[in-house]
Scaffold this motif. Structure first.
Motif, short mmCIF file in Angstrom:
data_model
loop_
_atom_site.label_atom_id
_atom_site.label_comp_id
_atom_site.label_asym_id
_atom_site.label_seq_id
_atom_site.Cartn_x
_atom_site.Cartn_y
_atom_site.Cartn_z
N THR A 112 1.94 106.46 -22.89
CA THR A 112 1.05 105.39 -23.32
C THR A 112 1.85 104.10 -23.42
N ILE A 113 1.18 103.01 -23.15
CA ILE A 113 1.80 101.69 -23.27
C ILE A 113 0.88 100.85 -24.12
N HIS A 114 1.44 100.27 -25.14
CA HIS A 114 0.65 99.52 -26.11
C HIS A 114 1.19 98.10 -26.21
N GLN A 115 0.31 97.13 -26.09
CA GLN A 115 0.71 95.74 -26.22
C GLN A 115 0.04 95.13 -27.45
N TRP A 116 0.79 94.24 -28.09
CA TRP A 116 0.22 93.52 -29.24
C TRP A 116 0.71 92.10 -29.29
N PRO A 117 -0.09 91.15 -29.81
CA PRO A 117 -1.50 91.33 -30.17
C PRO A 117 -2.39 91.38 -28.93
N VAL A 118 -3.66 91.61 -29.12
CA VAL A 118 -4.60 91.63 -28.01
C VAL A 118 -4.86 90.21 -27.53
N ALA A 119 -4.93 89.27 -28.47
CA ALA A 119 -5.18 87.87 -28.12
C ALA A 119 -4.59 86.97 -29.20
N GLU A 120 -4.22 85.77 -28.78
CA GLU A 120 -3.65 84.79 -29.71
C GLU A 120 -4.12 83.39 -29.33
N ILE A 121 -4.40 82.58 -30.35
CA ILE A 121 -4.59 81.15 -30.15
C ILE A 121 -3.51 80.48 -30.97
N LYS A 122 -2.66 79.69 -30.28
CA LYS A 122 -1.50 79.09 -30.94
C LYS A 122 -1.43 77.61 -30.63
N ALA A 123 -0.80 76.88 -31.52
CA ALA A 123 -0.63 75.45 -31.33
C ALA A 123 0.61 75.15 -30.49
N VAL A 124 0.54 74.08 -29.72
CA VAL A 124 1.72 73.62 -28.97
C VAL A 124 2.87 73.40 -29.95
N GLY A 125 4.04 73.89 -29.56
CA GLY A 125 5.22 73.72 -30.39
C GLY A 125 5.46 74.85 -31.37
N SER A 126 4.51 75.73 -31.51
CA SER A 126 4.68 76.85 -32.44
C SER A 126 5.41 78.01 -31.76
N PRO A 127 5.98 78.93 -32.54
CA PRO A 127 6.69 80.06 -31.94
C PRO A 127 5.71 81.16 -31.54
N LEU A 128 6.23 82.07 -30.69
CA LEU A 128 5.40 83.17 -30.21
C LEU A 128 6.25 84.42 -30.07
N SER A 129 5.65 85.56 -30.40
CA SER A 129 6.29 86.84 -30.15
C SER A 129 5.22 87.84 -29.72
N LEU A 130 5.42 88.39 -28.53
CA LEU A 130 4.51 89.42 -28.00
C LEU A 130 5.30 90.72 -27.86
N ASP B 58 12.14 102.03 -26.17
CA ASP B 58 10.70 102.03 -25.90
C ASP B 58 10.03 100.70 -26.27
N GLN B 59 10.80 99.63 -26.49
CA GLN B 59 10.22 98.39 -26.95
C GLN B 59 10.72 97.20 -26.14
N PHE B 60 9.79 96.31 -25.81
CA PHE B 60 10.11 95.11 -25.03
C PHE B 60 9.39 93.95 -25.69
N ILE B 61 10.14 92.89 -26.00
CA ILE B 61 9.59 91.76 -26.74
C ILE B 61 9.70 90.49 -25.89
N LEU B 62 8.63 89.72 -25.88
CA LEU B 62 8.62 88.42 -25.19
C LEU B 62 8.43 87.34 -26.24
N SER B 63 9.23 86.29 -26.19
CA SER B 63 9.13 85.30 -27.26
C SER B 63 9.53 83.92 -26.78
N THR B 64 9.17 82.94 -27.60
CA THR B 64 9.62 81.57 -27.43
C THR B 64 9.59 80.88 -28.78
N GLU B 65 10.42 79.88 -28.95
CA GLU B 65 10.44 79.14 -30.21
C GLU B 65 9.44 77.99 -30.20
N LYS B 66 9.11 77.49 -28.99
CA LYS B 66 8.18 76.36 -28.88
C LYS B 66 7.24 76.57 -27.71
#
Lengths: 111, 113
Positions: free
Chosen positions: A3-21, A72-80
Motif C-alpha cells: 500500500t502507498i499512502h500520501q498525506w495530506p489529500v489536499a492543501e491550500i497554502k499562502a505564497v511564502g509559507s512552508p510545505l511538507s508532503l 518506507d517514507q519519502f518527504i517533499l518539502s519547501t520553506e517558501k
C-alpha cells in the motif's frame, strides 16, 4: 499487499509559507521511491527519486527538496511556496524495472 | 537524454470506433515502455507494459507492441467505450536502473455516445 499512502489529500497554502508532503509505503522492503508533479491536464514531471534510505537524487529543481528518513517514507518539502508550486503531487514506488505504482496524490493550491 | 513523444493531444471519438494513440521514444539504454491511464481527479494507473521486442501485450481491451526497430509503442483499442475517456500517458524507463520514469505529454481521449 503493498500500500502507498500520501498525506495530506489536499492543501491550500499562502505564497511564502512552508510545505511538507508525505508518502509511506507498506509491504515492500527497500523500494525505489519517486516524487512527481503534474499541472492540471499536464504531463507528469519527475522531481526526485531515492533508491535507498538517506539518499535522494534531484531530477528537476523547483525550489523543492526531498528526504527519505526511513526505508518506507519519502518527504517533499519547501520553506517558501511559490504560486508555480500549485498542482498535483504524486508519490510512486517501484522495484527496479517493475511497475511504477502511484499513490492517490496531494492537490496543492498556492494563493 | 531519454524522451517520449506523443503526437495526439486531444482525441475525440464516438463510442464503438477504434483508437490508436502514438508513442515513440529515444533512449540509449534498453527500453522498458509503459502506458498509464489517468481518469479525472485520480492518480495514473498502469495499463500496459513491455520490454520485449515485437511481442503484443494486452489488457482491458487495449493492446500495444514494442517495436525497437522503429522505437514505437502505440496504444490501440478496437472499440472504445464511454469509460475509456481519460488521459493516456506513454512512459519510458531505463531498464536496469530504476532511476527514472519519463512521461510523454499525454493524450486526452474523449468518447461520446
Amino acid at each position: 499487499a503493498q500500500t502507498i499512502h500520501q498525506w495530506p489529500v489536499a492543501e491550500i497554502k499562502a505564497v511564502g509559507s512552508p510545505l511538507s508532503l508525505g508518502c509511506t509505503i507498506k509491504g515492500k522492503s527497500s523500494p525505489n521511491l519517486y516524487w512527481y508533479w503534474q499541472a492540471t491536464g499536464g504531463t507528469l514531471q519527475q522531481l526526485f527519486y531515492s533508491i535507498t534510505v538517506g539518499q535522494v537524487e534531484s531530477v528537476v529543481q523547483l525550489n523543492l527538496s526531498a528526504s527519505r528518513p526511513k526505508d518506507d517514507q519519502f518527504i517533499l518539502s519547501t520553506e517558501k511556496l511559490l504560486l508555480s508550486h500549485s498542482g498535483f503531487y504524486l508519490c510512486a514506488w517501484s522495484l527496479a524495472d517493475s511497475d511504477y505504482t502511484f499513490g492517490s496524490g496531494t492537490r496543492l493550491l498556492v494563493i | 537524454g531519454d524522451s517520449v513523444t506523443q503526437t495526439e493531444g486531444l482525441v475525440t471519438l464516438t463510442k464503438g470506433l477504434p483508437v490508436m494513440l502514438n508513442c515513440t521514444y529515444q533512449t540509449t539504454y534498453s527500453p522498458f515502455l509503459f502506458w498509464y491511464v489517468q481518469h479525472l481527479n485520480e492518480a495514473p494507473k498502469l495499463l500496459l507494459k513491455s520490454s520485449t521486442d515485437n511481442k503484443r501485450t494486452e489488457h482491458q481491451g487495449f493492446y500495444a507492441t514494442l517495436h525497437k526497430s522503429s522505437s514505437s509503442f502505440h496504444l490501440q483499442k478496437s472499440s472504445v467505450q464511454l469509460s475509456d475517456s481519460a488521459l493516456y500517458f506513454c512512459a519510458l524507463s531505463e531498464q536496469g536502473t530504476g532511476s527514472k520514469l519519463s512521461f510523454g505529454k499525454g493524450a486526452k481521449l474523449t468518447v461520446s455516445p
